[in-house]
Write an enzyme that holds these catalytic residues in place. Structure first.
Site, PDB file in Angstrom:
ATOM      1  N   LYS A 103     -20.319   0.792 -22.308  1.00 16.39           N
ATOM      2  CA  LYS A 103     -20.509   0.384 -22.849  1.00 16.39           C
ATOM      3  C   LYS A 103     -18.519   0.048 -24.228  1.00 16.39           C
ATOM      4  CE  LYS A 103     -23.287  -1.047 -27.352  1.00 16.39           C
ATOM      5  NZ  LYS A 103     -24.030  -0.992 -27.705  1.00 16.39           N
ATOM      6  N   SER A 117     -30.574  -0.862 -29.354  1.00 16.56           N
ATOM      7  CA  SER A 117     -30.470  -1.387 -28.619  1.00 16.56           C
ATOM      8  C   SER A 117     -29.525  -1.055 -27.151  1.00 16.56           C
ATOM      9  CB  SER A 117     -28.886  -1.417 -28.999  1.00 16.56           C
ATOM     10  OG  SER A 117     -28.507  -2.401 -30.086  1.00 16.56           O
ATOM     11  N   SER A 130     -27.879  -4.391 -28.521  1.00 17.84           N
ATOM     12  CA  SER A 130     -26.139  -5.363 -28.393  1.00 17.84           C
ATOM     13  C   SER A 130     -25.067  -3.776 -27.197  1.00 17.84           C
ATOM     14  CB  SER A 130     -25.074  -4.576 -29.604  1.00 17.84           C
ATOM     15  OG  SER A 130     -25.548  -2.988 -29.599  1.00 17.84           O
TER      16      SER A 130
END
Length: 535
Positions: A103, A209, A185
């Site tokens: 990420k 997330s 996210s």
């Protein structure tokens, strides 16, 4: 949307890496498990360089072209060179030669950027060193293949955001049904793994997330106990709740990645006890792992969506058939009282923790949350075309972490979620774990109105919230489908209970066999946008 110089064509990045390897990999290996890949490597049938090339080609065909998932922000310009080095070293690390995506809020001390999806850091030099977990991944022999798109600033800029959107990367799409949301996210990490663009990925979670994008994209996600995995070198929201964790297509791969990244790090004081608990989590992969386990159904986290409830009931029946003892229902105390203190803590922490992180980044004028807010105002056309930054502004208005409101909210949130919440529920019925639907089928992406998350009672924050606020572990596993959309179930439990949760999740997975590859449909009931080779 304006393209940054960083967003070079895939071909240019590939040429910057090294020459293409002579050996080609079977396309089906894009879906292979770590165990299967290692067996081929050990037999001399596969090189890491060829595997990396396979994934780079898929990223071009599926992420850049074709469905244009926009799940991968950039690939590592040194990926093939690093893979060739791994092949020469013949490492025996737990993840030797395995391509992993990160990420884009996780620092890498290489030529890739770390921006949290924001243009505010897109012109800054790369991070000066690897995040703690990245150093562990490299030590395990993993190949860092690239960075994934995310909800900008990990979805903590605005409450009206569209999950999976960032100014740097645009909107990530769900590979199962392209007009549906990948959830946030860690949207890019979830979508990329689901689409077969890497063997595994790392996401991060403050609340939901990892769990939501893993469930929405039909994969496994583990949110570890806060303090098991280092947060050093990760763009933060809250030191109270932040943690990174693995995202993979099966429990065994997720467990292997967790074992590689878990452990103490002097750069993150919260990990002081991690070495006492970190282990090889693949030791807990028992196909009969459900037998005798006492699992409590938290009905207060169900009832929001009929498809999710249907799949929950099917899952419960399967668990009973495999020897699990199901306690139903189980009350989770204070479930409706977590939201307010949690938000207070996150807003205070964001202001404080962001400044501490930015101090580690060189060559950028961004030093405080106030600087980021000012940048977004100056670049509103690019940064805020769809939604604003009211959460940033609310956080900026908060005082120091010594404020009475913060101290009281922090104590209340931890007590309600942990000792008086999850711990109390587990103790009352002598449970090994708690169970709920992860989320219902994912919603249609809507940049104008933002996310349309179905979470039932508006006073309940969703299945991820209790474990997130407590800092306890949770794991989501694919459990079924509704109209081609994946639906998962989540198991969560006491602090440091990863071994028990992995055993339960693996036992469920082996009998449910619920995973299937995405079809890249244009809409529900629609047609595939790209033909793909999948098992």
């Amino acid at each position: 949307m304006t393209r940054l110089p960083l967003s070079l064509s895939f071909a240019a990045l590939l040429l910057a890496s090294t020459a293409l390897p002579a050996q080609s990999a079977d396309p089906a290996l894009a879906w292979a498990s770590i165990k299967d890949l290692h067996q081929r490597m050990d037999a001399g049938q596969l090189r890491s360089e060829a595997l990396a090339q396979l994934f780079l080609e898929r990223i071009q065909r599926i992420d850049r072209d074709g469905p244009a998932l926009r799940s991968v922000l950039e690939t590592n310009p040194d990926a093939l060179k690093l893979a060739a080095r791994i092949d020469k070293q013949k490492s025996k690390g737990a993840l030797r030669g395995i391509p992993v995506l990160l990420k884009d809020n996780i620092d890498t001390g290489d030529r890739m950027l770390t921006t949290a999806g924001s243009l505010a850091l897109a012109d800054a030099p790369p991070a000066p060193r690897d995040a703690g977990l990245v150093a562990r991944l490299r030590k395990s022999g993993a190949l860092i293949l690239g960075k994934t798109n995310l909800s900008e600033w990990a979805n903590m800029r605005s409450s009206h955001a569209s999950s999976g959107w960032s100014a740097r990367g645009g909107q990530t799409r769900n590979p199962y049904v392209l007009d549906r949301n990948p959830c946030g996210s860690s949207a890019g990490s979830g979508a990329a793994v689901a689409a077969g663009l890497a063997t595994a990925a790392i996401g991060s979670e403050t609340d939901g997330s990892i769990i939501c994008p893993a469930a929405a994209n039909g994969i496994v996600g583990i949110k570890p106990t806060v303090g098991l995995v280092s947060r050093s070198g990760i763009v933060p929201i809250s030191h109270n709740q932040d943690t990174a964790g693995p995202m993979a297509r099966n429990v065994a791969d997720a467990a292997a990645v967790l074992g590689a990244i878990a452990g103490s790090d002097p750069r993150d004081p919260a990990t002081a006890e991690a070495d006492k608990h970190a282990t090889d989590y693949t030791r807990f992969l028992d196909p009969n792992g459900l037998k005798g386990k006492r699992i409590g159904v938290v009905r207060g986290l169900a009832g929001a969506e009929p498809n999710a409830d249907r799949i929950l009931e099917q899952s419960i029946a399967l668990m009973k058939a495999q020897g699990a003892v199901i306690v139903d229902p189980v009350e989770l105390p204070h479930l409706k009282e977590l939201g307010d203190p949690e938000l207070t803590v996150l807003l205070y922490d964001l202001k404080h923790d962001m400044q501490a992180y930015l101090a580690t980044r060189r060559g950028t004028p961004m030093k405080t949350l106030a600087d980021l807010i000012a940048f977004n105002k100056r670049e509103a056309e690019r940064e805020m075309p769809w939604f604003g930054q009211e959460l940033f502004e609310q956080a900026q208005a908060k005082g120091p972490l010594t404020d009475k409101d913060y101290v009281e909210a922090q104590a209340k949130a931890k007590r309600f979620a942990g000792p008086e919440g999850i711990d109390a529920a587990l103790a009352k019925d002598h449970l090994d774990a708690l169970l709920a639907p992860s989320w219902g089928p994912t919603f249609v992406t809507d940049p104008v109105l933002g996310d349309h998350v179905v979470s039932g009672d508006p006073t309940v924050g969703g299945a991820s919230q209790p474990a997130a606020v407590a800092g306890y572990p949770s794991i989501t596993v694919p459990a079924g489908f509704a109209h081609e959309l994946p639906v998962g179930i989540v198991f969560f439990g006491a602090k440091w209970s990863e071994p028990a949760l992995i055993t339960i999740a693996y036992g469920f997975e082996q009998h449910a066999q619920a995973w299937r590859a995405p079809k890249f449909l244009d809409t529900v009931g629609g047609k595939p946008v790209v033909a793909d080779t999948a098992p």
